[in-house]
Design a protein around this motif. Structure first.
Motif: not given
Length: 242
Positions: A49, A37, A156, A195, A45, A41
């Motif tokens: 990010y 993961w 995350e 996010y 991104p 990312r």
């Protein structure tokens, strides 16, 4: 020619079955220096990010039991009992899937850990099958405590904020070992979409979600963690545990 092709296919299948087991054994004893993961990312991104990520690995005994219970309460309440797969939840995911594969993520902490560590974020039936294969072997080789430890260290909690230690320091300026039940529930509340959701300051959604998680934590009780710690993996049975 045909016989040679068949042998090649058999070898390919054997490699596909054996390599995941080898990786799982390695990461039983060595903390993953990077994971699928995180790599995804970095390569692709998403918006928001950061250029520099936050992460620090900590052992399970350095993570507040409040936090351990909070993620079980919010993400996978049958975690201490199942063998990597919540069959009912998996069938539900498949039932509501489109032609491009499952639209929702993994249903158990074991599956989420497999997805985050070994795989990449794409939706397909093939990935779901690979994820289930990894999950089953992780349950056998790692055991519940190593799965929970890894999950809490790679998940995350915000853009580029990997693991509970980094999240605890970022949002509350304390180590993960000191997280209260309230703080742990706030962190767990962001996991569906880190996010868009922040642990602090709390939005109305996080406030309501945190209340629900804390209620679930009280109902489950700390005895739930005893089942996690007591779960014996294959490697523990042979006294090969770290």
């Amino acid at each position: 020619m045909l016989a040679g092709f068949r042998r090649f296919i058999v070898k390919l299948i054997l490699c596909a079955l054996i390599i995941p087991i080898i990786l799982i054994v390695i990461f039983k004893f060595i903390n993953p220096p990077f994971w699928g993961w995180e790599i995804s990312r970095a390569l692709f991104p998403p918006q928001g990010y950061p250029a520099k990520t936050q992460h620090q690995w900590v052992n399970l005994n350095q993570i507040s039991k409040n936090m351990q219970l909070a993620v079980i309460a919010s993400e996978d309440q049958t975690f201490p009992e199942h063998h990597g797969i919540d069959l009912q939840a998996t069938l539900s995911v498949l039932e509501h899937s489109g032609k491009n594969g499952p639209s929702r993520g993994a249903s158990t902490i074991s599956q989420q850990t497999a997805k985050n560590v070994f795989l990449f974020p794409w939706h397909s039936f093939i990935r779901k099958g690979i994820e289930l294969y990894f999950s089953l072997w992780m349950e056998v080789i790692w055991g519940k405590d190593r799965i929970l430890e890894t999950y809490l260290n790679v998940i995350e909690f915000g853009p580029g904020i990997y693991g509970v230690e980094a999240a605890s320091e970022h949002f509350f300026h304390i180590p993960a070992s000191r997280l209260s039940a309230q703080q742990a529930a706030q962190l767990a509340a962001v996991l569906p979409d880190p996010y868009k959701i922040k642990a602090s300051p709390m939005s109305n959604y996080v406030y309501q979600r945190t209340l629900w998680i804390r209620k679930q934590m009280r109902q489950l009780g700390m005895g739930t963690l005893d089942k996690v710690y007591d779960e014996q993996s294959l490697f523990k049975s042979f006294h090969l545990y770290r």
